[in-house]
Design a protein around this motif. Structure first.
Motif, PDB file in Angstrom:
ATOM      1  N   ASN A  90      28.716  38.613  42.259  1.00 45.05           N
ATOM      2  CA  ASN A  90      30.477  38.696  42.347  1.00 45.05           C
ATOM      3  C   ASN A  90      30.942  37.263  42.336  1.00 45.05           C
ATOM      4  O   ASN A  90      32.312  37.164  41.848  1.00 45.05           O
ATOM      5  N   ASP A  91      30.126  36.378  42.738  1.00 44.53           N
ATOM      6  CA  ASP A  91      30.786  34.824  42.520  1.00 44.53           C
ATOM      7  C   ASP A  91      30.459  34.130  41.317  1.00 44.53           C
ATOM      8  O   ASP A  91      30.075  33.139  41.022  1.00 44.53           O
ATOM      9  N   THR A  92      30.630  34.811  40.166  1.00 38.16           N
ATOM     10  CA  THR A  92      30.703  34.366  38.819  1.00 38.16           C
ATOM     11  C   THR A  92      31.682  34.606  38.034  1.00 38.16           C
ATOM     12  O   THR A  92      32.457  35.687  38.076  1.00 38.16           O
ATOM     13  N   LYS A  93      31.989  34.057  36.611  1.00 41.92           N
ATOM     14  CA  LYS A  93      32.947  34.223  35.758  1.00 41.92           C
ATOM     15  C   LYS A  93      32.089  34.233  34.545  1.00 41.92           C
ATOM     16  O   LYS A  93      31.670  33.126  34.280  1.00 41.92           O
ATOM     17  N   ALA A  94      32.169  35.365  33.922  1.00 39.10           N
ATOM     18  CA  ALA A  94      31.518  35.422  32.591  1.00 39.10           C
ATOM     19  C   ALA A  94      32.428  34.644  31.127  1.00 39.10           C
ATOM     20  O   ALA A  94      33.721  35.318  31.285  1.00 39.10           O
ATOM     21  N   MET A  95      31.878  34.078  30.397  1.00 37.61           N
ATOM     22  CA  MET A  95      32.262  33.691  29.285  1.00 37.61           C
ATOM     23  C   MET A  95      32.647  35.070  28.342  1.00 37.61           C
ATOM     24  O   MET A  95      31.976  35.850  28.399  1.00 37.61           O
ATOM     25  N   PRO A  96      33.545  34.859  27.348  1.00 37.19           N
ATOM     26  CA  PRO A  96      33.990  36.091  26.489  1.00 37.19           C
ATOM     27  C   PRO A  96      32.807  36.542  25.759  1.00 37.19           C
ATOM     28  O   PRO A  96      32.724  37.723  25.379  1.00 37.19           O
ATOM     29  N   SER A  97      31.761  35.758  25.374  1.00 39.43           N
ATOM     30  CA  SER A  97      30.715  36.203  24.752  1.00 39.43           C
ATOM     31  C   SER A  97      29.512  36.634  25.444  1.00 39.43           C
ATOM     32  O   SER A  97      28.494  36.813  24.902  1.00 39.43           O
ATOM     33  N   ALA A 112      24.691  33.121  26.217  1.00 40.39           N
ATOM     34  CA  ALA A 112      25.258  34.091  27.134  1.00 40.39           C
ATOM     35  C   ALA A 112      25.482  33.307  28.464  1.00 40.39           C
ATOM     36  O   ALA A 112      24.593  32.863  29.036  1.00 40.39           O
ATOM     37  N   GLU A 113      26.815  32.920  28.559  1.00 45.67           N
ATOM     38  CA  GLU A 113      26.875  31.960  29.788  1.00 45.67           C
ATOM     39  C   GLU A 113      27.815  32.498  30.810  1.00 45.67           C
ATOM     40  O   GLU A 113      28.998  33.393  30.674  1.00 45.67           O
ATOM     41  N   VAL A 114      27.787  32.185  31.941  1.00 45.86           N
ATOM     42  CA  VAL A 114      28.514  32.517  33.249  1.00 45.86           C
ATOM     43  C   VAL A 114      28.670  31.070  34.089  1.00 45.86           C
ATOM     44  O   VAL A 114      27.483  30.398  34.174  1.00 45.86           O
ATOM     45  N   ILE A 115      29.824  31.048  34.674  1.00 47.56           N
ATOM     46  CA  ILE A 115      30.207  29.999  35.695  1.00 47.56           C
ATOM     47  C   ILE A 115      29.645  30.650  37.167  1.00 47.56           C
ATOM     48  O   ILE A 115      30.258  31.633  37.291  1.00 47.56           O
ATOM     49  N   HIS A 116      28.975  29.822  37.898  1.00 43.82           N
ATOM     50  CA  HIS A 116      28.241  30.679  39.198  1.00 43.82           C
ATOM     51  C   HIS A 116      28.758  29.547  40.184  1.00 43.82           C
ATOM     52  O   HIS A 116      28.435  28.325  40.410  1.00 43.82           O
ATOM     53  N   TYR A 117      29.359  30.229  41.349  1.00 46.58           N
ATOM     54  CA  TYR A 117      29.616  29.289  42.379  1.00 46.58           C
ATOM     55  C   TYR A 117      28.589  29.060  43.115  1.00 46.58           C
ATOM     56  O   TYR A 117      28.257  27.924  43.783  1.00 46.58           O
ATOM     57  N   GLY A 118      27.807  30.183  43.602  1.00 52.49           N
ATOM     58  CA  GLY A 118      26.336  29.972  44.393  1.00 52.49           C
ATOM     59  C   GLY A 118      26.576  30.226  46.053  1.00 52.49           C
ATOM     60  O   GLY A 118      27.472  29.642  46.541  1.00 52.49           O
ATOM     61  N   SER A 119      25.505  30.853  46.497  1.00 51.08           N
ATOM     62  CA  SER A 119      25.522  31.010  47.952  1.00 51.08           C
ATOM     63  C   SER A 119      26.674  31.692  48.667  1.00 51.08           C
ATOM     64  O   SER A 119      27.164  31.246  49.592  1.00 51.08           O
ATOM     65  N   ALA A 120      27.656  32.626  47.728  1.00 50.65           N
ATOM     66  CA  ALA A 120      28.693  32.776  48.500  1.00 50.65           C
ATOM     67  C   ALA A 120      28.682  33.877  49.478  1.00 50.65           C
ATOM     68  O   ALA A 120      29.472  33.899  50.616  1.00 50.65           O
ATOM     69  N   SER A 121      27.699  34.671  49.381  1.00 50.78           N
ATOM     70  CA  SER A 121      27.252  35.680  50.280  1.00 50.78           C
ATOM     71  C   SER A 121      26.630  35.215  51.573  1.00 50.78           C
ATOM     72  O   SER A 121      26.942  35.368  52.710  1.00 50.78           O
ATOM     73  N   SER A 122      25.522  34.051  51.468  1.00 49.83           N
ATOM     74  CA  SER A 122      24.758  33.646  52.442  1.00 49.83           C
ATOM     75  C   SER A 122      25.417  32.572  53.128  1.00 49.83           C
ATOM     76  O   SER A 122      25.354  32.018  54.207  1.00 49.83           O
TER      77      SER A 122
END
Length: 325
Positions: free
Chosen positions: A90-97, A210-220
């Motif tokens: 849930n802490d990602t943003k997917a690129m359009p492709s 296939a790219e996403v930007i990831h925040y990381g450790s958002a839940s923990s």
């Protein structure tokens, strides 16, 4: 007809979930049809209400409490009916492709169980967060390319397992080898299922387009914390006990013992050495209790060449890790 179900486990993700869903609803033309399914793990921060209010096109499974990553993902997989499933944090943003390229990569590889996306660091998208996961003879799982320039990871590659934060799985193989092991609760569950697929003769890959930007450790909450340290160390033992037959465990002891010792010293420096040892103890209990024994992969069902191939990967990944450090 949809080809893909995108499953997003959510727990108190109000800070990120809107951006995540918006990015999926802006995929480029020509993307295969997909459905989005959010499995909410008893969120109490308003994210569940936000999804219902602002994303009526998104399907939702609302669990009454936090049952863990594995249980949430499994409920999503069971509710899907498509040839492929994508797991996305849930802490990602997917690129359009993202969806199109992940789907295209796995379609080209009939032997592929999974394809891992290129995950970029949220605050430094020029750096890799994860380019597929590796597992080595020390008993260590590590994110390939962590903190390194994206320029070094622009080619597709075979990896030991895919990172569960942004990955596509072939549903047919999930039906064959089983879903995520809920005894993990969270952490190393993606290594475990990728390891299991390898024992059945399938492979896992990395796709850089296939790219996403990831925040990381958002839940923990952080990369290293008490809960994560205990659970991860327990699961590090469980993965070995479950997937390696006794002879292979003995064979790898000269690597596993120093591997666990180094990890212990590392966590001692962070003031969490006792927690690490507690986790190891829980891992042994999880592995050798009656339920744990039943979850072991029966060695008689695995072809010898698959064990040998895995062992070769354990050595090769150790060399890769040492070479880069």
């Amino acid at each position: 007809m949809e080809q893909i179900t995108i499953i997003i486990p959510n727990y108190n993700g109000i800070k990120f979930i809107k951006g995540c869903l918006d990015s999926l609803l802006c995929q480029e033309p020509g993307t295969p049809k997909f459905r989005i399914l959010v499995v909410d793990n008893g969120s109490e921060d308003g994210s569940l209400e936000l999804i219902r209010r602002e994303f009526p096109q998104v399907e939702l499974i609302a669990l009454p409490s936090n049952t863990g990553f594995c249980h949430a993902v499994n409920r999503g997989i069971e509710a899907s009916d498509t040839p492929y499933v994508i797991l996305l944090n849930n802490d990602t943003k997917a690129m359009p492709s993202f969806v199109r390229n992940l789907y295209g990569a796995i379609e080209k590889k009939p032997v592929a169980f999974s394809v891992s996306a290129k995950m970029l660091m949220w605050d430094r998208p020029d750096l890799i967060d994860d380019a597929g996961d590796q597992y080595c003879a020390l008993g260590w799982a590590y994110a390939r390319g962590k903190g390194k320039s994206v320029k070094a990871y622009e080619s597709p590659a075979e990896v030991f397992s895919a990172c569960g934060g942004a990955v596509i799985y072939r549903r047919r193989i999930l039906n064959e080898i089983g879903l995520f092991d809920e005894a993990h609760f969270a952490y190393l569950e993606d290594l475990d299922i990728g390891y299991r697929a390898r024992l059945y003769g399938y492979k896992n890959y990395y796709e850089p387009s296939a790219e996403v930007i990831h925040y990381g450790s958002a839940s923990s909450g952080s990369r290293y914390n008490r809960w994560k340290t205990t659970l991860s160390s327990a699961n590090s033992v469980y993965v070995i006990a479950k997937n390696m037959p006794l002879l292979q465990q003995i064979w790898n002891l000269p690597f596993l013992i120093p591997g666990f010792l180094i990890k212990f010293l590392f966590f001692c420096k962070k003031g969490m050495g006792a927690l690490y040892l507690k986790g190891l103890g829980e891992g042994f209990r999880k592995s050798f209790c009656q339920a744990g024994k039943k979850r072991r992969i029966p060695s008689r069902q695995v072809c010898l060449r698959h064990y040998l191939a895995v062992q070769g990967q354990l050595y090769a990944n150790l060399f890769r890790f040492l070479k880069k450090t």
